[in-house]
Design a protein around this motif. Structure first.
Motif, PDB file in Angstrom:
ATOM      1  N   GLY A   1      26.238  -1.722   4.432  1.00  0.00           N
ATOM      2  CA  GLY A   1      27.090  -1.007   2.851  1.00  0.00           C
ATOM      3  C   GLY A   1      25.845   0.032   2.262  1.00  0.00           C
ATOM      4  N   GLY A   2      25.378   0.594   3.732  1.00  0.00           N
ATOM      5  CA  GLY A   2      24.695   1.780   2.852  1.00  0.00           C
ATOM      6  C   GLY A   2      22.845   1.432   2.408  1.00  0.00           C
ATOM      7  N   LYS A   3      23.056   0.393   2.869  1.00  0.00           N
ATOM      8  CA  LYS A   3      21.437  -0.562   2.226  1.00  0.00           C
ATOM      9  C   LYS A   3      20.746  -1.256   3.791  1.00  0.00           C
ATOM     10  N   LEU A   4      19.166  -0.985   3.216  1.00  0.00           N
ATOM     11  CA  LEU A   4      18.791  -2.128   4.547  1.00  0.00           C
ATOM     12  C   LEU A   4      18.600  -3.425   4.240  1.00  0.00           C
ATOM     13  N   SER A   5      19.111  -4.523   5.466  1.00  0.00           N
ATOM     14  CA  SER A   5      19.449  -5.268   5.616  1.00  0.00           C
ATOM     15  C   SER A   5      17.975  -6.193   5.742  1.00  0.00           C
ATOM     16  N   ARG A   6      18.161  -5.294   7.028  1.00  0.00           N
ATOM     17  CA  ARG A   6      16.493  -6.307   7.855  1.00  0.00           C
ATOM     18  C   ARG A   6      15.489  -4.732   9.582  1.00  0.00           C
ATOM     19  N   ALA A   7      14.268  -5.685   9.460  1.00  0.00           N
ATOM     20  CA  ALA A   7      13.310  -4.211  10.173  1.00  0.00           C
ATOM     21  C   ALA A   7      12.743  -5.048  10.987  1.00  0.00           C
ATOM     22  N   PHE A   8      12.865  -4.969  11.649  1.00  0.00           N
ATOM     23  CA  PHE A   8      11.273  -4.861  13.208  1.00  0.00           C
ATOM     24  C   PHE A   8      10.564  -3.456  13.686  1.00  0.00           C
ATOM     25  N   ILE A   9       9.068  -4.362  12.956  1.00  0.00           N
ATOM     26  CA  ILE A   9       7.861  -2.694  13.314  1.00  0.00           C
ATOM     27  C   ILE A   9       7.544  -2.993  14.302  1.00  0.00           C
ATOM     28  N   THR A  10       7.569  -2.639  15.387  1.00  0.00           N
ATOM     29  CA  THR A  10       6.333  -3.113  16.834  1.00  0.00           C
ATOM     30  C   THR A  10       5.007  -2.257  16.645  1.00  0.00           C
ATOM     31  N   SER A  11       4.451  -2.967  16.471  1.00  0.00           N
ATOM     32  CA  SER A  11       3.068  -2.236  16.389  1.00  0.00           C
ATOM     33  C   SER A  11       2.379  -1.734  17.505  1.00  0.00           C
ATOM     34  N   LYS A  12       2.212  -0.559  18.417  1.00  0.00           N
ATOM     35  CA  LYS A  12       2.163   0.062  19.740  1.00  0.00           C
ATOM     36  C   LYS A  12       0.513   0.033  19.396  1.00  0.00           C
ATOM     37  N   ALA A  13      -0.125   0.386  18.554  1.00  0.00           N
ATOM     38  CA  ALA A  13      -2.375   1.042  18.247  1.00  0.00           C
ATOM     39  C   ALA A  13      -2.848  -0.565  17.368  1.00  0.00           C
ATOM     40  N   GLY A  14      -2.122  -1.754  16.389  1.00  0.00           N
ATOM     41  CA  GLY A  14      -2.567  -1.819  15.621  1.00  0.00           C
ATOM     42  C   GLY A  14      -3.012  -1.071  14.330  1.00  0.00           C
ATOM     43  N   GLY A  15      -3.796  -1.083  13.268  1.00  0.00           N
ATOM     44  CA  GLY A  15      -3.840   0.032  12.551  1.00  0.00           C
ATOM     45  C   GLY A  15      -3.087  -0.827  11.024  1.00  0.00           C
ATOM     46  N   GLN A  16      -3.000   0.087   9.772  1.00  0.00           N
ATOM     47  CA  GLN A  16      -2.317  -0.446   8.303  1.00  0.00           C
ATOM     48  C   GLN A  16      -0.437  -0.195   8.991  1.00  0.00           C
ATOM     49  N   CYS A  17      -0.062  -0.188   8.492  1.00  0.00           N
ATOM     50  CA  CYS A  17       1.364   0.028   8.250  1.00  0.00           C
ATOM     51  C   CYS A  17       1.807  -0.191   6.578  1.00  0.00           C
ATOM     52  N   ARG A  18       2.386   1.241   6.575  1.00  0.00           N
ATOM     53  CA  ARG A  18       2.915   1.378   5.061  1.00  0.00           C
ATOM     54  C   ARG A  18       4.338   2.211   4.893  1.00  0.00           C
ATOM     55  N   LEU A  19       5.163   1.538   4.757  1.00  0.00           N
ATOM     56  CA  LEU A  19       6.876   1.711   4.386  1.00  0.00           C
ATOM     57  C   LEU A  19       7.317   2.264   2.664  1.00  0.00           C
ATOM     58  N   ARG A  20       7.597   2.832   2.756  1.00  0.00           N
ATOM     59  CA  ARG A  20       8.640   3.173   1.797  1.00  0.00           C
ATOM     60  C   ARG A  20       9.774   3.188   2.417  1.00  0.00           C
ATOM     61  N   THR A  21      10.569   2.276   1.296  1.00  0.00           N
ATOM     62  CA  THR A  21      11.656   1.751   1.482  1.00  0.00           C
ATOM     63  C   THR A  21      12.172   2.002  -0.413  1.00  0.00           C
ATOM     64  N   ASN A  22      14.094   1.681   0.085  1.00  0.00           N
ATOM     65  CA  ASN A  22      15.047   1.502  -1.380  1.00  0.00           C
ATOM     66  C   ASN A  22      14.998   0.772  -2.442  1.00  0.00           C
ATOM     67  N   GLN A  23      14.643  -0.232  -1.206  1.00  0.00           N
ATOM     68  CA  GLN A  23      14.999  -1.882  -1.555  1.00  0.00           C
ATOM     69  C   GLN A  23      13.186  -2.468  -0.905  1.00  0.00           C
ATOM     70  N   LYS A  24      13.448  -3.130  -2.600  1.00  0.00           N
ATOM     71  CA  LYS A  24      11.914  -4.319  -2.001  1.00  0.00           C
ATOM     72  C   LYS A  24      12.332  -4.841  -1.237  1.00  0.00           C
ATOM     73  N   VAL A  25      11.421  -4.910   0.656  1.00  0.00           N
ATOM     74  CA  VAL A  25      11.406  -5.492   1.682  1.00  0.00           C
ATOM     75  C   VAL A  25       9.948  -6.366   1.460  1.00  0.00           C
ATOM     76  N   ALA A  26       9.357  -7.846   2.424  1.00  0.00           N
ATOM     77  CA  ALA A  26       8.732  -8.489   2.292  1.00  0.00           C
ATOM     78  C   ALA A  26       8.666  -8.631   4.016  1.00  0.00           C
ATOM     79  N   LEU A  27       7.390  -9.158   4.966  1.00  0.00           N
ATOM     80  CA  LEU A  27       6.888  -9.491   5.727  1.00  0.00           C
ATOM     81  C   LEU A  27       8.017 -10.870   5.857  1.00  0.00           C
TER      82      LEU A  27
END
Ligand code: FUC
Length: 805
Positions: free
Chosen positions: A744-770
């Motif tokens: 419905g035009g909105k993010l429902s789930r995401a998976f991020i694979t870190s290939k080099a480590g470090g901090q991940c900083r996301l910008r999204t239209n909805q509130k997301v949590a690990l």
């Protein structure tokens, strides 16, 4: 129970894979009527266009190193530098015509041309007209297949270009024993020789021309130049193997009779021995090379070759999957689907297919160790191709590589990086010989010989010929390679020295004018301005694009020096210079000013939108940075309109995505598919030019994922038409692999694979949590609607699941 469960999972996986297989097929119910309907296969080096004709099959061949000419003359115009100051004086006193005529005196030779390798013809003689016709290109396996029935027999012909075995394979089968009878011939438009060796290798050999014009001199093409060099030698070899049929020869063809199955092996090589070596007298032994490839491949049978080919190809291709619809693809040939799409019928499966086609073409035309994809990738049938099928560096070469990093094909940038290194070598001399400057300079055109001088031969229009900022623009690809891979070693050893060399050139190229730093001469490729007094011109000072390209390079060098902990003073100096660049301006129409003054354009809808470089591919302009400049960019895009060449439309997909306007980006994608796409899905300028294919694949990715600023934007420009979808395998800067599911035009789930480590900083239209773990989330309001910035630490190799609250 456990085993049963495993089996079930496996079955689902297989089902899903075969459903995808079906989607990723370009199929037709008639043979290609011309080259623009033939289907491309390639292994980076060898390319073939398959026409799929039943009775007289035509397979047009290419080898990526077959070009006219030889190593460049590093100082073809020793007087050039004398004219720089007079050009500047003329520009500063508004004598534009004088500046133009002086600039023409600063030009040099045009580039060389990419050449076809020749054709293979497979000639059958059927008594009845073939029926039950089908042909396709399957992107899952990178094979082209033709099937038909004739005289009561069902025939199939499968073609693939194998990278691991450096061979083109044609496999012909019949469903009735001993019913394959045909001959194999070879031809070329230019003079050639054919012969059949004792081993029954059909060999076509020839020599490329030495001059770059394709014109005949006193009725003849030039193959030898008594002063400098001879043309490049080439050959291809064809061998047919059949378990039961007979293979005979006529001296210039192979004749196959009474076979049930035939495998044709095609190898090829040229005498190209690097950009600094004369291809004839210092050339490689093309005969030995072609024979070596052929003999090695002959040790394997067709299915062994096919297996190795598929494994190698899928290693790249399967990294990304995009699903925009749950509906199966229309049961129609692609040309029919395109026709309906043009009439406004939705076809999201076609939109998925075209996205993947860009990836298919890059895997097939740009492999590590090889030559960068040119204006036509590796596919060209003309001895005088449009724009010489060379490298054009004021947009086209760069566009070819836009999708590489973000669609998980990072290794395939190696030929581009290699070409940049060669250009830096030649461009060092160009900077000195043409301008008395440091660093390295690249102008508007290049070729396999890594030419860098301004082209035009004294009569080229400076609006293209004298454009001089190729080295800073190409350097962006070096820093981007680091940003996507986090490979510090690459940054230190390869990228940074080259970037610094380009910065040195820019530092010397800039001059002070009324308290700011400007470029003079300057153009805005390849547009024409009209001053308020009616003067038309192409050359000016400090075009917006020049300033944005230099801003981009300086910013990248400054960041790189911080990352590497080196050159602190140099970076400080660059910061100071960056602050003094002639500033971007907003014009009376609310647009971003393209020229030094707020002048009119001769063609307001011009295909180049150079002054938005800072929006894309740069990172100076964004609705997230400055609303006023973003609005001016929007206005500029509106004035330029939605028309244009294929590549221009592809660029506009990227621009609108960066404007975070998914619906307009989508509109541009539709325009590209409707108006600028040939029946074989090649992009058309017109004519065919491959950059639009690559630019569109990048643009679609930009709609789904952006990371050029300080965060990773998930679904930044999703259009209403792609309400539900799933993508996996896209790559964001910082070396994060991203999978997203949206509904419905909105993010429902995401998976991020870190290939080099470090901090991940996301910008999204909805509130997301690990899902498992701590996240730091905050609201932000740069845009009219709220967005969330979510940060979390990652470890190399780990996958992080994000849920939407
Ligand atoms: C640039 C463009 C043309 C064409 C050529 C190859 O000069 O302006 O449209 O794409 O490159």
């Amino acid at each position: 129970m456990k085993r049963f469960f495993m089996l079930l999972v496996l079955m689902i996986v297989i089902q899903e894979a075969s459903a995808q297989d079906k989607e990723l097929v370009l199929w037709y119910n008639k043979p290609a009527k011309d080259w623009n309907e033939a289907l491309p296969v390639g292994n980076g080096r060898l390319g073939a266009m398959v026409f799929g004709r039943a009775e007289e099959e035509l397979i047009q061949l290419n080898e990526e190193t077959l070009w006219t000419g030889g190593p460049v003359d590093l100082n073809p115009n020793p007087d050039a530098s004398k004219f720089l100051q007079p050009v500047r004086n003329a520009l500063f006193s508004d004598s534009i015509d004088k500046a133009v005529s002086l600039l023409m005196k600063m030009q040099g030779p045009d580039t060389e041309m990419y050449q076809p390798l020749g054709d293979i013809l497979l000639k059958h003689h059927f008594k009845s007209a073939p029926s039950n016709y089908y042909r396709d290109l399957n992107m899952t396996t990178a094979t082209a297949t033709t099937r038909f029935s004739a005289d009561g027999v069902n025939y199939s012909r499968e073609i693939f270009a194998s990278a691991p075995d450096q061979i083109l394979v044609i496999h012909i089968k019949a469903d009735k024993k001993e019913s394959i009878n045909f001959s194999i011939e070879a031809q070329h438009e230019l003079p050639f020789k054919t012969s059949v060796s004792a081993d029954k290798h059909l060999i076509l050999s020839g020599k490329a021309r030495v001059d770059s014009y394709g014109k005949k001199v006193s009725g003849k093409f030039l193959y030898e130049d008594s002063l400098r060099q001879n043309g490049m030698r080439y050959q291809f070899r064809v061998k047919a193997v059949s378990p039961d049929g007979k293979v005979n020869s006529t001296g210039s063809s192979l004749v196959i009779s009474h076979a049930s199955e035939v495998t044709i092996y095609v190898s090829a090589a040229t005498s190209f021995n690097g950009f600094e070596k004369y291809p004839d007298k210092e050339g490689k032994n093309e005969r030995k090379l072609a024979l070596g490839y052929l003999n090695a491949a002959l040790k394997k049978n067709c299915s062994q070759l096919l297996q190795a080919h598929i494994a190698d190809y899928q290693r790249y291709f399967n990294r990304v999957k995009l699903t925009l619809t749950s509906q199966p693809a229309k049961e129609l040939p692609i040309d029919q689907r395109l026709l309906r799409y043009r009439r406004g019928e939705p076809d999201p499966a076609l939109e998925e297919l075209y996205f993947q086609f860009g990836r298919y073409l890059l895997i097939s035309s740009s492999r590590p160790g090889g030559i960068a994809a040119n204006l036509q990738g590796i596919w060209n049938n003309s001895i005088s191709p449009p724009w010489r099928s060379n490298y054009t560096t004021n947009i086209n070469l760069q566009m070819n590589y836009w999708p590489a990093e973000m669609t998980n094909l990072s290794e395939l940038t190696e030929p581009l990086i290699g070409h940049i290194q060669k250009m830096a070598k030649n461009g060092y001399h160009t900077a000195r010989n043409y301008y008395n400057m440091r660093g390295w300079a690249v102008h508007h055109n290049s070729d396999i010989w890594a030419q860098t001088n301004p082209v035009g031969e004294g009569s080229g229009d400076p609006k293209w010929a004298n454009w001089s900022l190729g080295s800073p623009w190409l350097s962006q690809h070096l820093f981007e390679h680091y940003r996507f891979t986090a490979d510090k070693n690459f940054l230190k050893k390869t990228a940074y020295p080259l970037m610094k060399g380009a910065a040195d050139f820019c530092l010397d190229w800039l001059v002070e004018r009324n308290g700011v730093l400007v470029t003079a001469p300057s153009t805005s490729p390849e547009n024409v301005y009209i001053m308020p007094n009616g003067t038309k011109g192409t050359v000016t000072i400090a075009s917006a694009m020049d300033m944005e390209i230099i801003w981009d390079l300086f910013t990248n060098v400054i960041e790189a020096s911080e990352i590497l902990g080196t050159d602190k003073e140099y970076a400080e100096m660059l910061k100071h210079k960056r602050d003094r660049l002639s500033p971007l301006k907003i014009g009376k129409k609310g647009n971003l000013v393209e020229w030094f003054g707020d002048w009119e354009d001769e063609d307001p809808k011009h295909r180049h939108i150079s002054h938005l470089f800072g929006l894309h591919p740069g990172r100076q302009i964004s609705p997230l940075i400055d609303r006023e400049f973003a609005e001016a960019s929007r206005k500029t895009l509106e004035v330029r309109g939605d028309e244009g060449t294929g590549w221009s439309k592809a660029w506009k997909i990227n621009f609108w995505a960066r404007m975070l306007d998914g619906d307009h980006a989508y509109k541009m994608y539709q325009e590209l598919l409707k108006v600028s796409t040939l029946n074989n899905l090649f992009d058309t300028h017109p004519p065919f030019q491959i950059d639009g294919n690559f630019g569109a694949t990048a643009g679609i990715t930009e709609m789904l994922l952006q990371s050029h600023l300080n965060d990773i934007q998930l679904l930044p420009a999703l259009p209403a038409n792609w309400a539900d979808g799933h993508v996996r395998g896209l790559v964001a800067r910082g070396a994060f692999e991203v999978e997203m599911i949206w509904k419905g035009g909105k993010l429902s789930r995401a998976f991020i694979t870190s290939k080099a480590g470090g901090q991940c900083r996301l910008r999204t239209n909805q509130k997301v949590a690990l899902k498992d773990g701590k996240t730091n989330s905050r609201l932000t309001n740069e845009l009219n609607s709220p967005q969330y910035i979510t940060t979390f630490d990652t470890r190399k190799g780990n996958v992080y699941e994000l849920t939407v609250n």
